[in-house]
Design a protein around this motif. Structure first.
Motif, mmCIF file in Angstrom:
data_model
loop_
_atom_site.group_PDB
_atom_site.id
_atom_site.type_symbol
_atom_site.label_atom_id
_atom_site.label_comp_id
_atom_site.label_asym_id
_atom_site.label_seq_id
_atom_site.Cartn_x
_atom_site.Cartn_y
_atom_site.Cartn_z
ATOM 1 N N UNK A 116 32.253 9.705 57.653
ATOM 2 C CA UNK A 116 31.653 10.885 57.019
ATOM 3 C C UNK A 116 31.612 10.736 55.498
ATOM 4 N N UNK A 117 32.659 10.157 54.920
ATOM 5 C CA UNK A 117 32.691 9.922 53.476
ATOM 6 C C UNK A 117 31.567 8.965 53.085
ATOM 7 N N UNK A 118 31.425 7.894 53.825
ATOM 8 C CA UNK A 118 30.373 6.913 53.538
ATOM 9 C C UNK A 118 28.993 7.555 53.658
ATOM 10 N N UNK A 119 28.773 8.311 54.728
ATOM 11 C CA UNK A 119 27.468 8.950 54.939
ATOM 12 C C UNK A 119 27.156 9.943 53.829
ATOM 13 N N UNK A 120 28.131 10.731 53.429
ATOM 14 C CA UNK A 120 27.916 11.723 52.371
ATOM 15 C C UNK A 120 27.576 11.047 51.048
ATOM 16 N N UNK A 121 28.284 9.983 50.723
ATOM 17 C CA UNK A 121 28.037 9.297 49.454
ATOM 18 C C UNK A 121 26.718 8.536 49.446
ATOM 19 N N UNK A 122 26.237 8.139 50.625
ATOM 20 C CA UNK A 122 24.929 7.495 50.689
ATOM 21 C C UNK A 122 23.821 8.498 50.354
ATOM 22 N N UNK A 123 24.059 9.765 50.640
ATOM 23 C CA UNK A 123 23.075 10.803 50.316
ATOM 24 C C UNK A 123 23.200 11.257 48.868
ATOM 25 N N UNK A 124 24.426 11.281 48.343
ATOM 26 C CA UNK A 124 24.661 11.729 46.970
ATOM 27 C C UNK A 124 25.883 11.023 46.408
ATOM 28 N N UNK B 14 30.671 -0.638 47.869
ATOM 29 C CA UNK B 14 30.649 -1.724 46.892
ATOM 30 C C UNK B 14 30.143 -1.315 45.522
ATOM 31 N N UNK B 15 29.627 -0.096 45.384
ATOM 32 C CA UNK B 15 29.136 0.340 44.087
ATOM 33 C C UNK B 15 28.277 1.579 44.218
ATOM 34 N N UNK B 16 27.801 2.052 43.086
ATOM 35 C CA UNK B 16 26.968 3.241 43.017
ATOM 36 C C UNK B 16 25.765 2.917 42.143
ATOM 37 N N UNK B 17 24.594 3.383 42.556
ATOM 38 C CA UNK B 17 23.379 3.089 41.812
ATOM 39 C C UNK B 17 22.524 4.345 41.678
ATOM 40 N N UNK B 18 21.617 4.312 40.724
ATOM 41 C CA UNK B 18 20.619 5.368 40.590
ATOM 42 C C UNK B 18 19.364 4.904 41.317
ATOM 43 N N UNK B 19 18.859 5.715 42.217
ATOM 44 C CA UNK B 19 17.604 5.409 42.888
ATOM 45 C C UNK B 19 16.479 5.937 42.018
ATOM 46 N N UNK B 20 15.553 5.078 41.674
ATOM 47 C CA UNK B 20 14.475 5.470 40.770
ATOM 48 C C UNK B 20 13.135 5.455 41.496
ATOM 49 N N UNK B 21 12.217 6.242 40.992
ATOM 50 C CA UNK B 21 10.869 6.301 41.540
ATOM 51 C C UNK B 21 10.072 5.161 40.916
ATOM 52 N N UNK B 22 9.880 4.101 41.670
ATOM 53 C CA UNK B 22 9.205 2.908 41.147
ATOM 54 C C UNK B 22 7.748 3.193 40.809
ATOM 55 N N UNK B 23 7.106 4.106 41.538
ATOM 56 C CA UNK B 23 5.717 4.452 41.249
ATOM 57 C C UNK B 23 5.604 5.087 39.866
ATOM 58 N N UNK B 24 6.535 5.982 39.537
ATOM 59 C CA UNK B 24 6.514 6.611 38.208
ATOM 60 C C UNK B 24 6.761 5.585 37.108
ATOM 61 N N UNK B 25 7.436 4.503 37.441
ATOM 62 C CA UNK B 25 7.671 3.429 36.474
ATOM 63 C C UNK B 25 6.487 2.471 36.384
ATOM 64 N N UNK B 26 5.449 2.731 37.182
ATOM 65 C CA UNK B 26 4.263 1.879 37.154
ATOM 66 C C UNK B 26 4.384 0.633 37.999
ATOM 67 N N UNK B 27 5.333 0.619 38.927
ATOM 68 C CA UNK B 27 5.517 -0.549 39.789
ATOM 69 C C UNK B 27 5.044 -0.207 41.198
ATOM 70 N N UNK B 28 3.721 -0.088 41.336
ATOM 71 C CA UNK B 28 3.098 0.380 42.579
ATOM 72 C C UNK B 28 2.858 -0.718 43.607
#
Length: 148
Positions: free
Chosen positions: A10-18, A51-65
Motif C-alpha cells: 500500500x505504501x508503494x502504491x500510494x507513493x507511485x501516485x503521489x 529507488x528514488x522520486x522523480x517529477x513527471x513532466x508533460x513532454x508535449x508542453x516541453x515541445x517533445x511531441x
C-alpha cells in the motif's frame, strides 16, 4: 528476497501516485500511525524497493511531441559488444528507454524528439553510429494511449 505485506504494498502504491505525499497523509492512507509508516518507508528505501522520486513532466508542453520506437540489431552480441553498446546508448539524451530483447533484433529503444527532422538527425548521427549497430527499424507513434 524480502517478503512484502499489504502495508508495504500500500505504501508503494500510494507513493507511485503521489511521491510528494507527507508521511502523515501516507500513514492515513495505508492505515498505520506515522512512526511505523515512516519505519516501513525507510526499510523499503534501504532494501531497494523504492529507488528514488522523480517529477513527471508533460513532454508535449516541453515541445517533445515525436516518439519513435527503434529496433536495433548488432553485428555481435558477445559481452564486449553488449557492454560497449550499453555504455554508449546511455549517453544519448533523446533515448528515454533501452531494452535488450529476446527477439529477432537485439534492443528496443524509445526515442523522444521535437519532430521528425530532429528524430532523423538523432537516428543518423547518434543511434546509427553506436558501437556494433548494423541495422535499425523505426516505428513512429501516432498517439499515446497509455504512457506512465
Amino acid at each position: 528476497m524480502n517478503k512484502l505485506d499489504r502495508h508495504d504494498l500500500a505504501i508503494i502504491a500510494a507513493l507511485q501516485k503521489d511521491g510528494r505525499m507527507t508521511i502523515t497523509a501516507l500513514s492515513e492512507q495505508v492505515g498505520l500511525s506515522s512512526t511505523p509508516c515512516q519505519i516501513r518507508l525507510k526499510r523499503l528505501q534501504k532494501q531497494g524497493f523504492i529507488t528514488g522520486y522523480v517529477a513527471l513532466v508533460n513532454k508535449t508542453k516541453l515541445g517533445l511531441d515525436h516518439v519513435a520506437f527503434v529496433q536495433v540489431t548488432l553485428a555481435s552480441t558477445n559481452s564486449k559488444a553488449l557492454a560497449a553498446f550499453n555504455a554508449a546508448v546511455c549517453t544519448i539524451a533523446e533515448i528515454e528507454q533501452c531494452h535488450m530483447t529476446a527477439a529477432s533484433f537485439d534492443y528496443l529503444l524509445k526515442v523522444r524528439t521535437k519532430d521528425m527532422a530532429s528524430y532523423r538527425a538523432v537516428l543518423g548521427e547518434k543511434i546509427s553510429s553506436l558501437p556494433h549497430v548494423v541495422q535499425t527499424s523505426t516505428f513512429v507513434v501516432m498517439e499515446s494511449v497509455k504512457d506512465v
